[in-house]
Motif scaffolding. Structure first.
Motif, PDB file in Angstrom:
ATOM      1  N   UNK A 148      14.328  -1.138   0.083  1.00 42.17           N
ATOM      2  CA  UNK A 148      13.706  -0.037  -0.671  1.00 42.17           C
ATOM      3  C   UNK A 148      13.277  -0.546  -2.045  1.00 42.17           C
ATOM      4  N   UNK A 149      12.040  -0.246  -2.403  1.00 42.04           N
ATOM      5  CA  UNK A 149      11.507  -0.651  -3.702  1.00 42.04           C
ATOM      6  C   UNK A 149      11.641   0.507  -4.683  1.00 42.04           C
ATOM      7  N   UNK A 150      11.752   0.178  -5.958  1.00 44.31           N
ATOM      8  CA  UNK A 150      11.925   1.198  -6.986  1.00 44.31           C
ATOM      9  C   UNK A 150      10.769   2.201  -6.980  1.00 44.31           C
ATOM     10  N   UNK A 151       9.561   1.718  -6.758  1.00 49.89           N
ATOM     11  CA  UNK A 151       8.405   2.633  -6.763  1.00 49.89           C
ATOM     12  C   UNK A 151       8.495   3.641  -5.618  1.00 49.89           C
ATOM     13  N   UNK A 152       9.123   3.254  -4.493  1.00 52.37           N
ATOM     14  CA  UNK A 152       9.290   4.199  -3.373  1.00 52.37           C
ATOM     15  C   UNK A 152      10.232   5.335  -3.782  1.00 52.37           C
ATOM     16  N   UNK A 168      11.237  17.228 -15.261  1.00 53.59           N
ATOM     17  CA  UNK A 168      10.751  15.912 -15.674  1.00 53.59           C
ATOM     18  C   UNK A 168      11.609  14.861 -14.999  1.00 53.59           C
ATOM     19  N   UNK A 169      11.094  13.627 -14.998  1.00 51.76           N
ATOM     20  CA  UNK A 169      11.805  12.531 -14.341  1.00 51.76           C
ATOM     21  C   UNK A 169      11.781  11.302 -15.241  1.00 51.76           C
ATOM     22  N   UNK A 170      12.726  10.407 -14.990  1.00 46.84           N
ATOM     23  CA  UNK A 170      12.789   9.220 -15.821  1.00 46.84           C
ATOM     24  C   UNK A 170      13.656   8.151 -15.192  1.00 46.84           C
ATOM     25  N   UNK A 171      13.951   7.135 -15.988  1.00 47.36           N
ATOM     26  CA  UNK A 171      14.675   5.952 -15.535  1.00 47.36           C
ATOM     27  C   UNK A 171      15.809   5.655 -16.507  1.00 47.36           C
ATOM     28  N   UNK A 172      16.803   4.957 -16.010  1.00 53.66           N
ATOM     29  CA  UNK A 172      17.956   4.615 -16.838  1.00 53.66           C
ATOM     30  C   UNK A 172      18.312   3.152 -16.599  1.00 53.66           C
ATOM     31  N   UNK A 173      18.872   2.511 -17.608  1.00 53.43           N
ATOM     32  CA  UNK A 173      19.359   1.134 -17.469  1.00 53.43           C
ATOM     33  C   UNK A 173      18.283   0.188 -16.964  1.00 53.43           C
ATOM     34  N   UNK A 174      17.076   0.319 -17.499  1.00 57.94           N
ATOM     35  CA  UNK A 174      15.954  -0.470 -17.007  1.00 57.94           C
ATOM     36  C   UNK A 174      15.455  -1.415 -18.101  1.00 57.94           C
ATOM     37  N   UNK A 175      14.954  -2.563 -17.679  1.00 56.31           N
ATOM     38  CA  UNK A 175      14.386  -3.514 -18.638  1.00 56.31           C
ATOM     39  C   UNK A 175      12.940  -3.120 -18.925  1.00 56.31           C
ATOM     40  N   UNK A 176      12.408  -3.666 -20.008  1.00 53.18           N
ATOM     41  CA  UNK A 176      11.025  -3.362 -20.384  1.00 53.18           C
ATOM     42  C   UNK A 176      10.048  -3.801 -19.293  1.00 53.18           C
ATOM     43  N   UNK A 177      10.250  -4.963 -18.712  1.00 49.62           N
ATOM     44  CA  UNK A 177       9.331  -5.451 -17.679  1.00 49.62           C
ATOM     45  C   UNK A 177       9.314  -4.533 -16.464  1.00 49.62           C
ATOM     46  N   UNK A 178      10.495  -4.108 -16.018  1.00 49.29           N
ATOM     47  CA  UNK A 178      10.563  -3.212 -14.860  1.00 49.29           C
ATOM     48  C   UNK A 178       9.953  -1.850 -15.187  1.00 49.29           C
ATOM     49  N   UNK A 179      10.153  -1.405 -16.425  1.00 49.43           N
ATOM     50  CA  UNK A 179       9.575  -0.125 -16.849  1.00 49.43           C
ATOM     51  C   UNK A 179       8.049  -0.191 -16.826  1.00 49.43           C
ATOM     52  N   UNK A 180       7.499  -1.297 -17.316  1.00 45.15           N
ATOM     53  CA  UNK A 180       6.038  -1.449 -17.344  1.00 45.15           C
ATOM     54  C   UNK A 180       5.450  -1.339 -15.944  1.00 45.15           C
ATOM     55  N   UNK A 182       6.620   0.388 -13.374  1.00 47.96           N
ATOM     56  CA  UNK A 182       6.636   1.789 -12.929  1.00 47.96           C
ATOM     57  C   UNK A 182       5.564   2.595 -13.664  1.00 47.96           C
ATOM     58  N   UNK A 183       5.445   2.398 -14.958  1.00 41.38           N
ATOM     59  CA  UNK A 183       4.443   3.137 -15.738  1.00 41.38           C
ATOM     60  C   UNK A 183       3.039   2.844 -15.201  1.00 41.38           C
ATOM     61  N   UNK A 184       2.796   1.593 -14.834  1.00 37.51           N
ATOM     62  CA  UNK A 184       1.472   1.214 -14.330  1.00 37.51           C
ATOM     63  C   UNK A 184       1.164   1.859 -12.985  1.00 37.51           C
ATOM     64  N   UNK A 185       2.200   2.041 -12.165  1.00 41.08           N
ATOM     65  CA  UNK A 185       1.983   2.523 -10.794  1.00 41.08           C
ATOM     66  C   UNK A 185       2.225   4.020 -10.620  1.00 41.08           C
TER      67      UNK A 185
END
Length: 316
Positions: A148-152, A168-180, A182-185
């Motif tokens: 399972x991928x995070x984007x799924x 609303x939805x969001x993320x926790x304990x995530x690095x900047x690279x991984x956040x970027x 998700x934001x892009x997709x």
């Protein structure tokens, strides 16, 4: 009491969510307690003190006790549900898209609420799906779910917003690279990112990225979680505290809000709950001192590398 302090509205700061679904109170109360039996009274005390933002998680195993506190206070007519911002989190064993909705609905039942204000993916790591929250192999290593991928998982959260189950939805304990990534997709952008942050881990780069994209940063462990080196004992912080006649904790929490983040503190002690709420605006000079003079850099929780929260004891 000075006139300025009397009119200080820092603790009433509300940060608007990027999807137009209201605003998050910057002053937040976390519900991860060492002794779960203290949960209900601590949450009721926090509500009475003035906290209107509560951070929960299925992983904390005490959503029921939080729900009892909510129900008692709402039923008494003192505070309305719509005045309280409730966050909870999807645990790592429920990342498969088909498990997401059921996980949210179970949290709603336990918390005795009809909707969640913000639903976060607790960590970006998928663990083996199932009822065991801490799946390990015979060697004690976490069993991850590589299918399972995070984007799924994110797409499943987007559907919950469409259905009105969470605002609303969001993320926790995530690095900047991984956040970027998700934001892009993402079709629905993250509204909130919860990370460890304090003057020893200011995360300026991540904060700047989030501000550019209208994402709120929610800081956990803003007081350093009592770990060494202790940010509460930092000479810069204690010096400012003396000058402004506040406690070191109040200085750290004011710093968090004034730099544009929300924060979470947790305590079962009424005096500490009151102290953590009673924050006042720091002079700009103090803000500059904290930024320029504190050079210690340390992360206390290694969860961003493993998906295993460092502050939650493993169930024996």
């Amino acid at each position: 009491m000075t006139y300025e302090a009397f009119n200080d509205v820092l603790r009433d700061t509300r940060l608007p969510l990027n999807n137009g679904a209201g605003a998050m109170p910057a002053v937040g109360f976390g519900t991860l307690f060492r002794d779960l039996s203290t949960t209900t009274e601590a949450v009721k005390c926090a509500l009475e003190v003035g906290f209107r933002h509560f951070d929960c998680a299925e992983r904390y195993r005490n959503e029921e006790q939080v729900g009892v506190a909510f129900q008692q206070v709402f039923a008494a007519g003192l505070i309305r549900r719509e005045d309280v911002f409730v966050t909870t989190k999807l645990w790592n064993t429920n990342h498969r898209p088909e498990r997401v909705k059921a996980a949210l609905e179970a949290s709603c039942r336990r918390l005795q609420v009809d909707y969640i204000d913000c639903y976060l993916i607790h960590t970006p790591f998928a663990f083996q799906a199932g009822d065991d929250q801490d799946p390990r192999d015979v060697y004690g290593h976490v069993i991850y779910d590589g299918e399972v991928k995070l984007i799924d998982t994110w797409r499943a959260l987007e559907n919950l917003v469409d259905e009105g189950r969470c605002k609303s939805i969001g993320l926790s304990d995530i690095t900047l690279d991984a956040l970027k990534e998700i934001v892009a997709a993402a079709r629905i952008k993250p509204a909130v990112v919860q990370i460890e942050s304090h003057p020893y881990l200011p995360e300026w780069e991540l904060l700047e990225f989030c501000k550019q994209h209208g994402i709120l940063v929610l800081a956990f462990a803003p007081l350093g979680h009592g770990m060494q080196p202790n940010v509460l004992e930092d000479s810069v912080i204690t010096g400012i505290a003396k000058r402004v006649q506040k406690t070191p904790a109040q200085v750290l929490l004011a710093w968090a809000v004034q730099r544009g983040t929300a924060f979470l503190t947790t305590s079962a002690t009424p005096g500490h709950i009151q102290e953590n709420f009673d924050i006042s605006t720091l002079p700009q000079r103090a803000m500059r001192e904290i930024k320029d003079e504190i050079t210690t850099r340390i992360r206390f929780n290694s969860v961003v590398e493993t998906g295993v929260p460092g502050f939650i004891p493993r169930k024996k």
